[in-house]
Design a protein around this motif. Structure first.
Motif: not given
Length: 495
Positions: A44, A154, A467, A470-471, A474
């Motif tokens: 990621s 990701a 989780d 950010w993965r 965004k």
């Protein structure tokens, strides 16, 4: 009770998820365990590109570039909702590289890997006659344009894990492989879940796809001797408010002969990276250093009229790339190719060393090709033959967006656009039978609603705010601290 399976994959990055998908699709019983979240580390923290690696031509890595360019075409077809074509602008500076050298490199780039099939070729442009020239400093008059692709890195990992799970694999996140013992007919493995409970697994074969931890896994978990070492290289990126208004990306040559990308990011930002720094600390906790931030700001300022400083950075991230140690003195020139080492001194153990995001599918295919005969499986490779990843079975995103807006006219346009470009044809599953804005559930801010969070938890193994923000998305770039707190409380209350 001991669970008996064919294959245990340790590591939930792009290589582990890709191997699990390929293996279960050939009829093997497969488990994957990951000590943290899927794509929690290296996978990621990339530059978000599916590319051949133009700069690797100077290092004569023609086989790697050709392989990556061929894979670029496969992945564009497999996941068109999260992998998009992107045109790159290379301003010309004669004192760094002569024009003939760049033209030759781009000609090779256009034709390696069985040639381009879907993307336009390279060409030379005059900046005064093109929109891409407006953000650049006046001394840049000409440059070159070529094609590559951008990816939600990701999400690529998660989609491979989803496809593996739908085909019968068991995906265990927040599950640590504590001990692996080679026995007469396989591997006796002890897994520890997040709640402290343990699972005993007997696997006929084991895959070590732990990335930066590949060597320590052999030393501490499997206690198997080996001859390879990894060179850990930290790559850092910064994200700043948007520096240009068009859809092209830039590739900038630096005085130290490194290159830095400036890429349109999440519609309102520009992503700038990467650095290459030798790394010797904990691979789980890399952080950008102050001098890296300055380096990336200066790299952009050499080319753009609008200058940036560390104070302009909205977000930064760092990842540790586990590269094969070829004893090269310059970290940026260490090979990005991979090595698959099959240990057959007893039950099979496949170690994955190195690699890059673009070639993960080929790596996985080669890995399963080597394991399958040992496990009595003779089904052919399949992942490169028109099987899309979840949500990628219709690549006409404008059509999908229009259909969604027509069928759900009450849905905010920005939200509809983001869902189509995140979930593709799975957007209908996210939405369910909801027919109005109230049905989307709690709004945490930045266009994130409870209905999407529920989907991510139910189908994509999301358990924490990080989780989700950010993965899987965004949205961390936009949501305020209050929204983050309410999201975490929501996830904790709805486990």
């Amino acid at each position: 009770m001991t669970e008996r399976i064919d294959l245990l994959v340790v590591g939930g990055g792009i290589n582990g998820a890709g191997i699990a998908r390929d293996a279960v699709g050939r009829g093997l019983s497969v488990w994957l365990c990951e000590q943290d979240d899927l794509a929690a580390h290296t996978s990621s923290a990339s530059t978000k590109l599916i590319h051949g690696g133009l700069r690797y031509l100077e290092q004569f890595e023609f086989a790697l570039v050709g392989k990556a360019l061929a894979e670029r075409e496969v992945l564009l077809r497999a996941a068109p909702h999260i992998i998009w074509p992107l045109r790159f602008v290379l301003p010309h500076q004669p004192h760094l590289r002569p024009a003939w050298m760049i033209r030759l490199g781009l000609f090779l780039y256009d034709h390696l890997g069985r040639g381009r099939r879907t993307l336009p070729g390279s060409r030379r442009i005059k900046f005064r006659q093109h929109a891409v020239g407006r953000p650049l400093r006046e001394e840049f008059n000409t440059g070159f344009v070529y094609s590559d692709a951008w990816v939600q890195d990701a999400r690529l990992v998660v989609l491979n894990a989803m496809d593996a799970a739908q085909r019968g694999a068991r995906i265990l996140t927040h599950t640590r492989c504590q001990h692996a013992l080679r026995v007469a007919d396989g591997w006796q493995v002890q897994l520890q879940m997040q709640d402290g409970s343990q699972i005993e697994v007997h696997a006929r074969a084991l895959v070590n796809a732990t990335g930066p931890w590949a060597v320590s896994f052999l030393d501490e978990v499997a206690q198997i001797g080996h001859d390879h070492s990894l060179r850990l290289v930290k790559g850092s990126h910064i994200v700043v408010p948007r520096l240009f208004d068009h859809s092209y990306a830039y590739i900038f040559q630096q005085p130290d002969r490194r290159i830095v990308f400036a890429i349109p990011y999440e519609r309102d930002f520009t992503l700038i990276g990467t650095t290459d720094v030798e790394y010797h600390a904990d691979p789980a906790k890399p952080h950008i250093a102050a001098d890296e931030t300055v380096y990336l700001c200066e790299a952009a300022n050499r080319y753009f009229k609008r200058t940036i400083a560390p104070a302009d950075v909205a977000w930064s991230y760092s990842g540790v790339r586990p590269l094969l140690d070829d004893e090269h003195g310059n970290a940026s020139e260490v090979t990005r190719d991979y090595l698959l080492e099959l240990d057959e001194h007893g039950a099979p153990l496949l170690n994955v060393f190195g690699g890059k995001l673009t070639t993960y599918r080929k790596l996985a295919e080669e890995a399963v090709d080597r394991l399958a005969p040992l496990l009595g499986v003779h089904q052919p490779d399949w992942t490169g033959k028109g099987h899309p990843l979840p949500g990628g079975d219709d690549g006409d995103l404008p059509k999908l967006l229009m259909q969604l807006q027509v069928s759900q006219p009450w849905l905010p346009s920005d939200l509809a656009w983001r869902w189509i470009h995140t979930y593709g044809t799975r957007t209908a599953e996210v939405l369910g039978d909801t027919g109005d804005l109230d049905g989307l559930g709690e709004h945490f801010g930045a266009g994130l609603y409870g209905i999407e969070v529920d989907y991510l938890r139910r189908r994509e193994w999301a358990t924490t705010a990080e989780d989700v923000l950010w993965r899987r998305t965004k949205l961390g770039l936009r949501i305020d601290p209050s929204g983050v707190s309410r999201l975490q409380a929501y996830l904790s209350a709805n486990k």
